[in-house]
Design a protein around this motif. Structure first.
Motif, PDB file in Angstrom:
ATOM      1  N   MET A   1       0.821  -1.199   0.000  1.00  0.00           N
ATOM      2  CA  MET A   1       0.000   0.000   0.000  1.00  0.00           C
ATOM      3  C   MET A   1       0.850   1.242   0.000  1.00  0.00           C
ATOM      4  O   MET A   1       0.483   2.247   0.550  1.00  0.00           O
ATOM      5  N   GLU A  50      -1.785  -6.498  -8.861  1.00  0.00           N
ATOM      6  CA  GLU A  50      -1.513  -6.743  -7.443  1.00  0.00           C
ATOM      7  C   GLU A  50      -2.736  -7.423  -6.845  1.00  0.00           C
ATOM      8  O   GLU A  50      -3.842  -6.911  -6.973  1.00  0.00           O
ATOM      9  N   GLU A  52      -4.336  -8.892  -3.305  1.00  0.00           N
ATOM     10  CA  GLU A  52      -4.189  -8.938  -1.844  1.00  0.00           C
ATOM     11  C   GLU A  52      -4.959 -10.146  -1.300  1.00  0.00           C
ATOM     12  O   GLU A  52      -6.123 -10.359  -1.653  1.00  0.00           O
ATOM     13  N   GLU A  96       1.291  -5.869   3.576  1.00  0.00           N
ATOM     14  CA  GLU A  96       0.093  -5.025   3.532  1.00  0.00           C
ATOM     15  C   GLU A  96      -0.277  -4.613   4.954  1.00  0.00           C
ATOM     16  O   GLU A  96       0.421  -4.933   5.906  1.00  0.00           O
ATOM     17  N   GLU A 103       0.470  -9.581  -0.098  1.00  0.00           N
ATOM     18  CA  GLU A 103       0.187  -9.009  -1.413  1.00  0.00           C
ATOM     19  C   GLU A 103       1.178  -9.552  -2.426  1.00  0.00           C
ATOM     20  O   GLU A 103       2.387  -9.478  -2.226  1.00  0.00           O
ATOM     21  N   GLN A 254      -5.505  -4.558  -8.024  1.00  0.00           N
ATOM     22  CA  GLN A 254      -5.077  -3.332  -8.717  1.00  0.00           C
ATOM     23  C   GLN A 254      -4.259  -3.666  -9.962  1.00  0.00           C
ATOM     24  O   GLN A 254      -3.658  -4.736 -10.044  1.00  0.00           O
TER      25      GLN A 254
HETATM   26 MG    MG Z   1      -1.884  -3.265  -1.587  1.00  0.00          MG
END
Ligand code: MG
Ligand code: GLU
Length: 657
Positions: A1, A50, A52, A96, A103, A254
């Motif tokens: 993040m 990405e 998670e 994360e 992640e 993402q």
């Molecule tokens: Mg992340």
């Protein structure tokens, strides 16, 4: 993040003293990158995803599913592979927010060949397998967006009581500090400083789903609330949550991609912004919070509130005295301005920005749109700073810029190249909720990246007033938004840019109409005129490029998934979870997700993830053609490109040195 610099964390009071210093040097650092790299050209498409995960532990005798705080220990092992073998490791792993989170991203970015679309799912499978090899058979890395009983007593293993006193990091009544990832100082520092800056605890209220036997009004119990903040902040008929972990402890999917130059990056940033709410609704996967059924399907507003560090003055609740601005949104929210020339005429909301910074940037040669964007990000204070990282070499460091940039968690992120790296200008697409299976996650990722190709090749235009994108963001989170809500969307995707003289006579609001997600994605009729639909456009594009048979077969399945989710032939994960709960024998129509329901739901999710349980309402059984490597011929070509690129980079470096 975000930024992972380490060091000795400063408290909010200390950090505050350096806020102007961080901003000043952050801007110098940005200017340095900009001046050096604004004309950088010819980068090829490179992109990555990405995912998670949450590490869930099952106790099949006690019938419980809990979040395993050893996630961080496994993460260390996974990260070591990269450290020990930088050129040959299966995936990249990053910490994360929560100790139970992992992640994973692909080891190397995917490239511009169509065959790369066929590698995403294989890479995701490989990542999950890598984790599975380390953990016990009672554990599972699940890509669930929100854990249903997060914040309920004993939701973690080992179990901890929350620290509700002044000594606590979150001071949550529900989320223990031990569930925050403690192996990296960023996460606890952010938590404490966001709370301190706000001047009160985090307060998240989301509407409860009112079922037949849900008490009315539904009120939370505050027997253990020592200072009365919970009772004061909670709202009737809402689920109340009081910690950053309720938001940042959720997972998402993402995508980041490299543009060929800064202009293309700005263009794609703008073009994809109107797609964010649509993807959020299509990926909706999180209706359950703190052991209750909520009336929303997505995590977005929850995370927004979970890192909302605005003071009462900034939220407009008290007149401005100590603070500089009234700020309409949290640091985590949808974007507030377009940054391409074409986008400018759709910037219809008041942008709060630091006038001095904007002027400084413009005096240094940056155009108004980009200057306003950066000056908007820089209205925020740093909320995490390490004492070793205060005085930096602005020529070679970008920490202060990244500090502010990476704590503006918006739907889209415009990313300058890192200092001294071969990476170009990039854009990150951030709204999507994570899906259970690798197949679904690959489908959503490939859909977004294909869309960028279609936008560029067909010169499509998705722009619409940003106020309408904001409206759509709220609609997207409503229960069954895909089936029930209408979204503003541009009627004519093929025309009308700012430099088109015809455009100037058209009111920007008249360029869009309310449409269902089905129409947006699959096409239909809008105000008596045919609207092509995003997927048919992608299919048209696919006709124009060369695709190998396997990749084509994979892409068809991905598009089919998205198309059916949009039309309602398949349901979203959120709807599927709602159905699972409402049909569960232990469910008493009272909006409560019991330990037993939580366990059965997580077991079902685990089985679906592993392909051991079919959920035909949610997705069809895919016929995988995904592969870990490129087909040999394409690989050869790719190696040739890479060698040429390397040569160009070396020549470039030689010329500039
Ligand atoms: Mg992340
Ligand atoms: N987990 C956050 C989310 O669900 C994103 C954190 C990040 O930026 O990586 O949106």
């Amino acid at each position: 993040m975000g930024l992972l610099s380490e060091g000795s964390p400063l408290t909010w009071e200390e950090t505050k003293k350096y806020a102007d210093h961080v901003r000043k040097h952050g801007i110098i650092q940005f200017l340095n990158i900009y001046q050096k790299l604004k004309d950088r050209q010819g980068d090829t498409l490179k992109w990555g995803d990405e995912v998670e995960y949450m590490l869930v532990t099952f106790d099949h005798e006690a019938k419980t599913a809990k979040l395993n705080l050893d996630g961080v220990k496994y993460l260390k092992v996974l990260e070591e592979k990269e450290v020990n073998n930088p050129d040959d490791h299966p995936a990249l792993w990053r910490p994360e927010y929560a100790a139970y989170m992992l992640e994973g991203t692909p080891a190397k970015p995917y490239g511009g060949q169509m065959a790369h679309f066929n590698m995403v799912e294989a890479s995701m499978k490989q990542r999950r397998e890598e984790v599975r090899k380390l953990i016990t058979e009672n554990d599972s890395p699940l890509s669930v967006t929100s854990f249903p009983r997060l914040g309920c007593p004993n939701f973690t293993t080992p179990s901890y009581q929350p620290t509700i006193t002044e000594a606590g990091v979150s001071r949550s009544l529900y989320f223990p500090d031990e569930a925050i990832n403690g192996t990296h100082p960023r996460f606890k520092t952010l938590t404490r400083n966001i709370r301190s800056r706000k001047g009160e605890k985090i307060a998240i209220n989301i509407p409860i789903f009112k079922d037949k036997n849900t008490p009315s009004p539904f009120l939370e119990n505050f027997d253990v609330d020592i200072d009365g903040q919970g009772a004061k902040a909670s709202k009737p008929d809402h689920i109340y949550m009081d910690a950053m972990g309720f938001g940042m402890g959720n997972s998402c999917l993402q995508v980041t991609f490299q543009a060929c130059n800064i202009r293309e990056a700005r263009h794609l940033y703008d073009q994809l912004a109107p797609l964010c709410p649509i993807l959020l609704a299509l990926s909706a996967a999180s209706p359950l919070y703190k052991g209750y059924v909520s009336d929303i399907d997505c995590r977005w507003n929850i995370i927004a509130a979970s890192v909302d560090c605005r003071t009462k003055e900034e939220r407009g609740l008290e007149p401005l005295k100590n603070d500089r601005y009234v700020i309409p949104k949290s640091r985590y929210d949808s974007i507030d301005s377009y940054i391409s020339e074409e986008g400018d005429r759709y910037n219809d909301i008041d942008l709060v920005f630091d006038e001095d910074i904007c002027q400084h940037l413009m005096n240094s040669g940056i155009d108004r749109l980009l200057a306003r964007h950066i000056a908007h990000l820089f209205i925020r204070d740093p909320v995490s700073l390490f004492s070793e990282k205060i005085n930096l070499d602005d020529e070679n460091d970008t920490d202060h810029f990244e500090n502010i940039q990476s704590t503006n968690w918006q739907t889209m992120r415009f990313k300058p190249p890192p200092a001294n790296s071969p990476i170009g200008w990039r854009v990150e697409f951030r709204p999507s909720e994570v899906q259970l299976t690798d197949f679904e996650n690959a489908a959503y990722v490939v859909f977004v990246v294909l869309l960028t190709r279609v936008i560029l090749s067909f010169k499509l235009n998705f722009l619409m007033p940003i106020s309408k994108v904001d409206y759509n963001m709220q609609e997207a989170q409503k229960r069954d938004a895909v089936g029930q809500c209408k979204f503003y969307f541009r009627k004519d995707l093929r025309t009308c840019y700012a430099n088109d003289p015809q455009c100037n006579n058209v009111n920007i609001h008249d360029e869009c109409a309310l449409m269902s997600i089905d129409t947006i994605i699959n096409g239909g009729e809008v105000d008596g005129v045919e609207f092509p639909g995003v997927i048919p456009l992608i299919k048209d594009y696919l006709q124009t490029v060369e695709v190998d048979v396997d990749t084509s077969c994979t892409i068809v399945q991905y598009l089919e998934l998205i198309s059916r989710r949009a039309s309602g032939k398949l349901i979203t994960m959120a709807k599927w979870i709602r159905q699972f709960v409402s049909q569960h024998p232990d469910y008493k129509q009272d909006s409560v997700v019991s330990e037993q329901i939580n366990y059965d739901l997580m077991v079902a999710c685990d089985k679906i993830t592993k392909g051991e349980l079919e959920a035909p309402e949610l997705m069809f059984t895919p016929v995988p053609k995904t592969r870990e490597d490129l087909p040999p011929l394409i690989k050869k070509m790719e190696e040739k490109y890479a060698a040429e690129e390397k040569k160009r980079a070396e020549q470039g470096a030689a010329e500039t040195s």
